[in-house]
Scaffold this active site. Sequence first.
Site, PDB file in Angstrom:
ATOM      1  N   HIS A  59       0.820  -1.215   0.000  1.00 25.43           N
ATOM      2  CA  HIS A  59       0.000   0.000   0.000  1.00 25.43           C
ATOM      3  C   HIS A  59       0.854   1.265   0.000  1.00 25.43           C
ATOM      4  CE1 HIS A  59      -0.427  -0.488   4.660  1.00 25.43           C
ATOM      5  NE2 HIS A  59       0.748  -0.825   4.250  1.00 25.43           N
ATOM      6  N   ASN A  60       0.416   2.239  -0.772  1.00 27.33           N
ATOM      7  CA  ASN A  60       1.011   3.582  -0.817  1.00 27.33           C
ATOM      8  C   ASN A  60       2.421   3.625  -1.400  1.00 27.33           C
ATOM      9  OD1 ASN A  60      -1.018   3.713   1.742  1.00 27.33           O
ATOM     10  ND2 ASN A  60      -0.898   5.674   0.689  1.00 27.33           N
TER      11      ASN A  60
END
Lengths: 340, 340, 340
Positions: free
Chosen positions: A242-243
């Site tokens: 994620h991210n």
Amino acid sequence: MEFTLGQLAELLQGTVEGDPQIKVNRLDKIQEGKAGGVSFLANEKYEAFLYETEASAVIVSQNFTPKKPYKTNLIRVRDAYSSFTQILETYAQFTKNSQSGVEEPSYMDPSSQIGDGHYRGAFSYIGKKCQIGNGVKIHPHAYIGNQVTIGDNCIIHPGAKICDGSVLGNHCEIHPGAVVGSEGFGFAPQEDGSYKAIPQIGNVILEDHVSIGANTTVDCATMGSTIIQKGAKIDNLVQIAHNVIIGENTVVAAQAGISGSSEIGKNSVLAGKAGIVGHIKIAEKTTIGANTGVSKSIKKPGQTVFGYMGMDMKQFLKSYSLFKNLEELEKRLKELEKKA
Amino acid sequence: MEFTLGQLAELLQGTVEGDPQIKVNRLDKIQEGKAGGVSFLANEKYEAFLYETEASAVIVSQNFTPKKPYKTNLIRVRDAYSSFTQILETYAQFTKNSQSGVEEPSYMDPSSQIGDGHYRGAFSYIGKKCQIGNGVKIHPHAYIGNQVTIGDNCIIHPGAKICDGSVLGNHCEIHPGAVVGSEGFGFAPQEDGSYKAIPQIGNVILEDHVSIGANTTVDCATMGSTIIQKGAKIDNLVQIAHNVIIGENTVVAAQAGISGSSEIGKNSVLAGKAGIVGHIKIAEKTTIGANTGVSKSIKKPGQTVFGYMGMDMKQFLKSYSLFKNLEELEKRLKELEKKA
Amino acid sequence: MEFTLGQLAELLQGTVEGDPQIKVNRLDKIQEGKAGGVSFLANEKYEAFLYETEASAVIVSQNFTPKKPYKTNLIRVRDAYSSFTQILETYAQFTKNSQSGVEEPSYMDPSSQIGDGHYRGAFSYIGKKCQIGNGVKIHPHAYIGNQVTIGDNCIIHPGAKICDGSVLGNHCEIHPGAVVGSEGFGFAPQEDGSYKAIPQIGNVILEDHVSIGANTTVDCATMGSTIIQKGAKIDNLVQIAHNVIIGENTVVAAQAGISGSSEIGKNSVLAGKAGIVGHIKIAEKTTIGANTGVSKSIKKPGQTVFGYMGMDMKQFLKSYSLFKNLEELEKRLKELEKKA
């Protein structure tokens, strides 16, 4: 599909050395060349095969000078490698099925839209409120969730999964079984030792010309977006958490893994099984060796790092060569201790 | 969905420092905050962004003291991180589609049963003699084999595969493309050098609140069960071999692999790419570093191991720092040899 | 299904020590044996469990001599392990569903052919011009592309994907989610730093008795074929790149990766997470340890290599044991320097 060597040379803006009337109908690797096949020689490591190949013709570069006699015919071109790629592309266009239309049963929610020239294979699924461009090929068993945006000329291969809210640019290719937009791995530890899932409300953005390999996983962001920038190419079985942000034209080889919130600069290369910890930044034009772990940000562009805990590659190789004979080094030490 | 800062503060049992009438309608990361968004500050590494953010409000903890002026409004709460998680959850409930009902075509053998409040996506498959609880969401392309038992409120994401005989507790989540209950990798060598498959007649048991990541594989047991205990969280692309047991509330990060018959104690953490050989036991509360290999049982609870062949982490880091300059060490040795 | 110990002994050509009338109806691991179950003892590490087990019977080898009293009954056979495998096989035949016929909806292009005794699960897909043999089981969500050839008695598990042009021999097993024939990862760098995909026009050939694990990926060749030879067994989450050749009866454990154009000799073993760079050859009967990287060809057959950059295993272990105390070694050096 059959060509004379003369026709091929014309196509490639080259010249024939040998008989231009000979016909070929197949592409061969030079070491496996047989009559009727055309091969190429671009890497000098393979030169020996030229003098033995039974291929009907070999494409070579203008300035190539044979060192021995050979039986085959030559087609001389400006750049053997790119000429061969050109033939490969033409060949692929003729032989690969360019499917279009809709096979049944397939599923598309009526709130979604798809452009012209599309293919939707049997058992493909498109959820609610999706916007899908022109010329998009959605193969059998592909899954497109809800509120997904897909640009023009993308290929979603069999069984690939594009989860809710993902945004794909133009000319993206998602290979079989890849997952784009799975939930990020975020859990808040509770007082009793258990974990509570942190909702992952962000998405994934793939810019134009991004390729995602077979069975690779790209998690959505906790908030905001996991972003893979223009032209980045991701191989099979890669984990992108994620991210993460992956820079333009960066290449990530198979089984590499990038932990949450890290950023990889543009024009970088991660070799197979490389691992990047979370929350760091890698400068542009960095090369990270195979199975190399990186636990700190790399600020200076253009470095090559290598090793269990990534360090300057030359330094690592020196250290490793001493490590291989560490026993010898310890013996020398013992010898001195005796004398002392 | 729009809230005033006053409403948010009330929800979170906190107080506003600034204008309670300002409205927000979005969650932002603090470094990307814009007008209309609310962010949070829980990790001091991000404090600098507070003084620059354009978010309309930032959630901070009661005892936080700003060191510089800032433009945003503050909402002070007992614990900024858990308050933010609370908002995320509320937000996710509003925005995520909670599907229910049956999309067609889907397939369920008449000998199987499923409880109330379920969702069965198009192209989902349920084999023979399955028992499936209430509130279970089975997404498109999910596969449930024969004689599978699934508890209440489980989510089987798109294309996840639950093979024959698997047993899932309540509140389990199986992410896209994960495989639960594939055949264990067991082959008996034959005299001619070939291998004969050993039938794998066991199953997989996932207890309550287990999460299995995207494209992760969990093999069934040769006999008995591969068991993932209550609350364990498994990330993407992890391999869990036959007859493994993973303890309660243990976390396994992406691309880790656990070989056959090994047992991981409860409340442990395996970082990304960690590898565990077969037939060993890892004590509870063990932390195994990224890309760390473990080839022997770990008996004492609470240790942190690290390195190519896992060892005490501090010791490894000392050794590795000397390894990085092994050339220097060898030079010193040479110097002494000259003098001797 | 219930047998007396006498019946079992007859089946296994062994003899009963104890009561031949006792009935069993289940297979148990010896450490988990309960009344009504039959276990086996082949590995002396598990001997202690014999004296405690509550299993109704334990299969042991003819020459086994108990060292303590025990409560269970013995069935003595020539080879306990292979007798047990024999029972497992019989058991598996009775309990595993051997599906046949066609579940609807399924999809097969009319230009494709499939032999007798097949199973085609719901949502399985078969593209154009495929030739599929007798007794082939194609499970739900399996994908067979265009112009694929599959021999007799193959099993294509749920959600496995066999891409265009692949050729499978007889008795192959493709586990859930595996991808055979995805496009090789080949890109030509352009002058502006971007990459252009090189068409991959080759295919994958799996010879007889090849097994491909869950979510493993096998890329097609750029030209020619990626080949997995007779009897090779590939575990889960393995990456096999374009133009790789894997020799007869070679075993590749989970999460290993083999880069483009490398050749692995026959009767070799790659342990979990092993990594092989591109364009090298590994001699036959090589054993490559867990998480071992190999960057150069191995010419001498029968070696065991191990370590971050694979080397002779014994040598590596000596070096690593000194590495673990590198601090101590540096202290000894310092001591000598003081005296010098």
